[in-house]
Design an enzyme around this catalytic site. Structure first.
Site, mmCIF file in Angstrom:
data_model
loop_
_atom_site.group_PDB
_atom_site.id
_atom_site.type_symbol
_atom_site.label_atom_id
_atom_site.label_comp_id
_atom_site.label_asym_id
_atom_site.label_seq_id
_atom_site.Cartn_x
_atom_site.Cartn_y
_atom_site.Cartn_z
ATOM 1 N N ARG A 78 0.837 -1.191 0.000
ATOM 2 C CA ARG A 78 0.000 0.000 0.000
ATOM 3 C C ARG A 78 0.877 1.248 0.000
ATOM 4 O O ARG A 78 1.967 1.255 0.540
ATOM 5 C CB ARG A 78 -0.905 0.025 1.242
ATOM 6 N N TYR B 209 -1.382 -3.443 -6.992
ATOM 7 C CA TYR B 209 -1.207 -4.193 -5.746
ATOM 8 C C TYR B 209 -2.518 -4.237 -4.948
ATOM 9 O O TYR B 209 -3.222 -3.228 -4.835
ATOM 10 C CB TYR B 209 -0.081 -3.572 -4.892
ATOM 11 N N LYS C 135 -9.503 -2.213 1.838
ATOM 12 C CA LYS C 135 -9.201 -1.087 2.729
ATOM 13 C C LYS C 135 -10.001 0.160 2.356
ATOM 14 O O LYS C 135 -10.457 0.899 3.229
ATOM 15 C CB LYS C 135 -7.710 -0.773 2.696
ATOM 16 N N HIS D 80 -10.283 -2.442 11.603
ATOM 17 C CA HIS D 80 -9.215 -3.317 11.086
ATOM 18 C C HIS D 80 -8.994 -4.440 12.104
ATOM 19 O O HIS D 80 -7.998 -4.455 12.821
ATOM 20 C CB HIS D 80 -7.956 -2.465 10.915
ATOM 21 N N SER E 36 -1.089 -3.748 10.417
ATOM 22 C CA SER E 36 -0.752 -4.617 9.292
ATOM 23 C C SER E 36 0.515 -5.412 9.596
ATOM 24 O O SER E 36 1.476 -4.861 10.140
ATOM 25 C CB SER E 36 -0.525 -3.768 8.045
ATOM 26 N N CYS F 220 1.010 -7.717 11.810
ATOM 27 C CA CYS F 220 1.281 -7.904 13.238
ATOM 28 C C CYS F 220 0.498 -9.060 13.841
ATOM 29 O O CYS F 220 0.353 -9.146 15.064
ATOM 30 C CB CYS F 220 0.998 -6.623 14.010
ATOM 31 N N ASP G 241 -9.223 -9.815 8.973
ATOM 32 C CA ASP G 241 -8.698 -8.470 8.697
ATOM 33 C C ASP G 241 -9.662 -7.329 9.004
ATOM 34 O O ASP G 241 -9.237 -6.282 9.456
ATOM 35 C CB ASP G 241 -8.256 -8.373 7.227
ATOM 36 N N ARG H 269 1.862 -12.161 -0.634
ATOM 37 C CA ARG H 269 0.550 -12.516 -0.074
ATOM 38 C C ARG H 269 -0.081 -13.714 -0.762
ATOM 39 O O ARG H 269 0.218 -14.019 -1.908
ATOM 40 C CB ARG H 269 -0.396 -11.319 -0.251
HETATM 41 N N1 GTP Z 1 6.614 -13.875 17.150
HETATM 42 C C1 GTP Z 1 5.374 -13.927 16.668
HETATM 43 N N2 GTP Z 1 5.150 -13.617 15.373
HETATM 44 C C2 GTP Z 1 3.883 -13.674 14.928
HETATM 45 C C3 GTP Z 1 2.800 -14.050 15.770
HETATM 46 N N3 GTP Z 1 1.661 -14.007 15.041
HETATM 47 C C4 GTP Z 1 2.036 -13.619 13.794
HETATM 48 N N4 GTP Z 1 3.372 -13.421 13.718
HETATM 49 C C5 GTP Z 1 4.134 -13.036 12.501
HETATM 50 O O1 GTP Z 1 3.700 -11.767 12.053
HETATM 51 C C6 GTP Z 1 3.696 -11.697 10.624
HETATM 52 C C7 GTP Z 1 2.381 -11.177 10.113
HETATM 53 O O2 GTP Z 1 1.338 -11.917 10.636
HETATM 54 P P1 GTP Z 1 -0.133 -11.871 10.036
HETATM 55 O O3 GTP Z 1 -0.973 -12.753 10.904
HETATM 56 O O4 GTP Z 1 -0.102 -12.196 8.610
HETATM 57 O O5 GTP Z 1 -0.474 -10.316 10.193
HETATM 58 P P2 GTP Z 1 -1.808 -9.499 9.846
HETATM 59 O O6 GTP Z 1 -2.093 -8.626 11.013
HETATM 60 O O7 GTP Z 1 -2.884 -10.426 9.430
HETATM 61 O O8 GTP Z 1 -1.335 -8.604 8.615
HETATM 62 P P3 GTP Z 1 -2.169 -7.806 7.460
HETATM 63 O O9 GTP Z 1 -2.727 -8.814 6.540
HETATM 64 O O10 GTP Z 1 -1.090 -6.971 6.844
HETATM 65 O O11 GTP Z 1 -3.196 -6.935 8.087
HETATM 66 C C8 GTP Z 1 4.025 -13.104 10.129
HETATM 67 O O12 GTP Z 1 5.360 -13.126 9.713
HETATM 68 C C9 GTP Z 1 3.826 -13.960 11.339
HETATM 69 O O13 GTP Z 1 4.664 -15.084 11.318
HETATM 70 C C10 GTP Z 1 3.084 -14.379 17.149
HETATM 71 O O14 GTP Z 1 2.209 -14.717 17.942
HETATM 72 N N5 GTP Z 1 4.383 -14.295 17.529
HETATM 73 O O1 OAA Z 2 -4.063 -3.807 2.528
HETATM 74 C C1 OAA Z 2 -3.168 -4.603 2.329
HETATM 75 O O2 OAA Z 2 -2.301 -4.458 1.467
HETATM 76 C C2 OAA Z 2 -3.063 -5.834 3.157
HETATM 77 C C3 OAA Z 2 -3.496 -5.677 4.522
HETATM 78 O O3 OAA Z 2 -4.351 -6.386 4.979
HETATM 79 C C4 OAA Z 2 -2.888 -4.632 5.355
HETATM 80 O O4 OAA Z 2 -1.900 -4.018 4.950
HETATM 81 O O5 OAA Z 2 -3.396 -4.419 6.476
HETATM 82 MN MN MN Z 3 -4.778 -5.810 7.150
#
Ligand code: GTP
Ligand code: OAA
Ligand code: MN
Length: 660
Positions: free
Chosen positions: A119, A267, A276, A296, A318, A320, A343, A443
């Site tokens: 983004r 993207y 979003k 979110h 994002s 996290c 999400d 992704r």
């Molecule tokens: N150390 C640790 N890393 C984590 C944990 N949960 C997720 N991660 C890492 O954080 C990164 C992103 O995790 P996602 O679950 O995809 O994050 P998200 O919040 O869904 O991200 P968006 O799709 O961008 O909104 C990955 O590399 C995971 O491996 C956790 O409990 N501990």
């Molecule tokens: O919007 C995107 O590119 C993917 C996403 O879930 C975020 O960044 O929180």
């Molecule tokens: Mn997201």
């Protein structure tokens, strides 16, 4: 209908395949049929199961008005059928934009331009007549970091000049889509125009898309979404491998008109406008006006060993951990976790005063790196059918690879990185670090229904009842594993005070430093953050409502550069404590930040040695610094507009720290 028709008069061809079929070797066995130039024939409405004349007047007007501006060679109204999708995917393969991954069932790989991988926040705007409806007024000489505003008329002019003829030589697709289960009172409908087949194929996964949506919409109003990659093709011009237009990028929301305009990027977060742009920026504004919340947040159903079920919603910035938590595999026996969404959550009080949540999406657009059988077996159980991968590495056996899959890839395959480096596995460790196999923000785009732990009620049009709201972020120091807000007002203050290390999900920031990301919504607010806070505060005064409890979690505390907490499935240990707090169990004690677990009340059975004390250390100097940073942020960013309740919570927090 079929996109590739044997009847030349019906063949909906963008110019690319024409050129492919003519000039290049027919490696794909393309069946494209040349057609006459649009300049001589004018716009063609393609043979589709939905004709222009089938469209309700408002939809038709929207389409026709934009055909004049965008000047596509062809127009195709998407019916969402599987035949249509097959043709789309075939077309994408023929033009080289998708590669079939033979190892899996109906899975494809897209590689974007290295300039179009995340983004873009600097070029994302919210346009309202009055600036203060979009962004808070910062203190004098301070630049707002809470969104970009532009006058709608000025922006209209800019966008119109970008959009003029921007679809020349391409097909314009009309995508009717529903955010939320089709026909639910909580759902909303949008129509996206786009010149990207990748977007069409992805929107079919991420939203409920096609004919059924038009049937529900009838001649009602909808969110108008216009997207162009901004790369028109003149006669004979060679298409780019990944067309985009970085110089003219703009992602624009007009909340007063329920309109979205996106130019220059293909993207996902910039181009799948239901996500979003609509489900957060536009929807948060609608939610403000209608008394609900568009956030979110993931939505997770949790059943304890006694069979009691509760739903929680959690906002983490994002990259996290939302997707991971949404599909968590509990490590404590007897617990069950079921996924509603990973999400975005739309939440509204029902007649009984319960906060009911729906997931407006139909798919996961999840971060690939780090996903593996150990960290997220349920994602692994979801993504190897009917999935579009973007910017991951590919393997010689027709599979995918990314950082985190080292143990799961057959030893004898060779890896091609997302940037095209062959035999990537042979690089030195240093080189691998410098040039990762997959882009850190690569992704998977995959249907929610395929998730092995999808909640039975995930599509319930009434939504699911939320008992707890969690905030969280990547905080290597200071912030404990978990704490509970003292009250709703305090919870709003906790959400407002969120900070997290920058990640690769947005291209504007260097990874690492702590960024303010209130409510994990900083890039997604559709309106003034100060008004957003007031909206959250006001909700508790809705007559007869039962407010969820609010918590803050931090899986990312570090010691000697390593995460202390095992995270992932072991996060159930924290959720178990949260669950008990929702039942009113006496397992909490006060701390300056909020209520933390009484000693021994987090179940650590079977965890092995873990330094729980260090997960809850809150040194006075660090808390002082935390309070000072918050105060500075609120004063600079919100200036005189800090809601009194938030100011009061800040003062009380400072008082608690001083009393240590
Ligand atoms: N150390 C640790 N890393 C984590 C944990 N949960 C997720 N991660 C890492 O954080 C990164 C992103 O995790 P996602 O679950 O995809 O994050 P998200 O919040 O869904 O991200 P968006 O799709 O961008 O909104 C990955 O590399 C995971 O491996 C956790 O409990 N501990
Ligand atoms: O919007 C995107 O590119 C993917 C996403 O879930 C975020 O960044 O929180
Ligand atoms: Mn997201």
């Amino acid at each position: 209908m079929s996109i590739v028709s044997s009847d030349p008069a019906l063949s909906p061809l963008p110019r690319t395949p024409l050129r492919l079929a003519g000039g290049l070797p027919t490696k794909t066995g393309s069946k494209f049929i040349p057609r006459t130039s649009p300049a001589t024939t004018g716009v063609r409405y393609l043979s589709a199961s939905i004709q222009l004349t089938d469209l309700a007047p408002r939809v038709r007007e929207f389409v026709e008005e934009h055909v004049k501006i965008l000047r596509p060679a062809n127009v195709h109204v998407c019916d969402g059928s599987s035949e249509e999708n097959q043709s789309m995917v075939k077309l994408l393969q023929d033009i080289g934009r998708l590669k079939k991954l033979d190892k899996y069932e109906n899975c494809y790989l897209a590689i974007t331009s290295p300039e179009d991988v995340a983004r873009v926040e600097k070029q994302t705007y919210v346009c309202t007549t009055k600036k203060e409806d979009s962004v808070p007024t910062p203190a004098p000489r301070v630049e707002s970091v809470l969104g970009n505003w532009k006058d709608p008329q000025e922006m209209d002019k800019e966008m119109e000049s970008k959009f003029q003829g921007s679809m020349e030589g391409r097909t314009m697709y009309v995508i009717p889509f529903s955010m939320g289960p089709l026909g639910s009172k909580l759902s909303k409908i949008g129509i996206q125009l786009t010149d990207s087949e990748y977007v069409v194929a992805s929107m079919r996964i991420m939203t409920r898309m096609g004919r059924g949506v038009l049937d529900v919409l009838k001649d009602g109003s909808f969110v108008k979404c216009v997207h162009s990659v901004g790369y028109p093709l003149s006669e004979g011009q060679k298409d780019a491998e990944w067309p985009c237009n970085k110089k003219k990028l703009a992602i624009v929301q007009y909340p007063e008109r329920n309109e979205i305009k996106s130019f220059g990027s293909g993207y996902g977060g910039n181009s799948l406008l239901g996500k979003k742009c609509f489900a957060l920026r536009i929807a948060s504004t609608i939610a403000r006006d209608e008394g609900w919340l568009a956030e979110h947040m993931l939505i997770l159903g949790l059943t304890n060993p006694q069979g009691v079920k509760k739903y929680i919603a959690a906002a983490f910035p994002s990259a996290c951990g939302k997707t991971n938590m949404a599909m968590l595999t509990p490590t404590i026996p007897g617990w069950k976790a079921e996924c509603v969404g990973d999400d975005i959550a739309w939440m509204r009080f029902n007649e009984e005063g319960r906060l009911m949540a729906i997931n407006p999406e139909n798919g996961f657009f999840g971060v690939a790196p780090g996903t593996n059988t150990g960290s997220n077996p349920n994602a692994m159980g979801t993504i190897f059918r009917n999935t579009i991968f973007t910017n991951v590495a590919s393997t010689s056996d027709g599979g995918v690879f990314w950082e985190g899959l080292e143990k799961e890839v057959p030893a004898d395959v060779s890896i091609t990185s997302w940037l095209g480096t062959k035999n990537w596995e042979k690089l030195t460790d240093h080189e691998k670090k410098e040039k990762p196999a997959a882009h850190p923000n690569s992704r998977f785009c995959t249907p929610t229904s395929q998730c092995p732990v999808v909640d039975p009620d995930w599509e319930d049009p009434r939504g699911v009842p939320i008992d707890a709201i969690l905030f969280g972020g990547r905080r290597p120091r200071t912030i404990p594993l978990v704490y509970e807000a003292n009250s709703w007002n305090h919870g709003v203050f906790v959400g407002a005070s969120m900070r997290s290390e920058a990640t690769s999900a947005a291209s504007d920031f260097k990874k690492g430093g702590l960024l303010h990301d209130p409510f994990a919504m900083r890039p997604f607010f559709g309106y003034n953050f100060s008004h957003y806070l007031q909206h959250w505060l006001r909700l508790q005064h809705t007559p007869g409502v039962q407010m969820p409890k609010i918590f803050h979690v931090n899986w990312f505390r570090k010691s000697d550069g390593k995460f202390i907490w095992p995270g992932f499935g072991d996060n159930i240990r924290v959720l178990d404590w949260i669950f008990r707090r929702c039942d009113g169990e006496d397992v909490a004690q006060s701390s300056p930040l909020g209520l933390i677990p009484k000693e021994g009340t987090i179940n650590t059975e079977g965890l092995g040695p873990i330094d729980m004390a260090s997960l809850f250390q809150m040194p006075k100097e660090e808390l002082r610094e935390e309070a000072a940073v918050m105060e500075d942020y609120f004063e600079k960013q919100l200036s005189g507009d800090i809601p009194a309740e938030v100011r009061q919570e800040l003062e009380q927090f400072k008082g608690r720290v001083d009393a240590l």
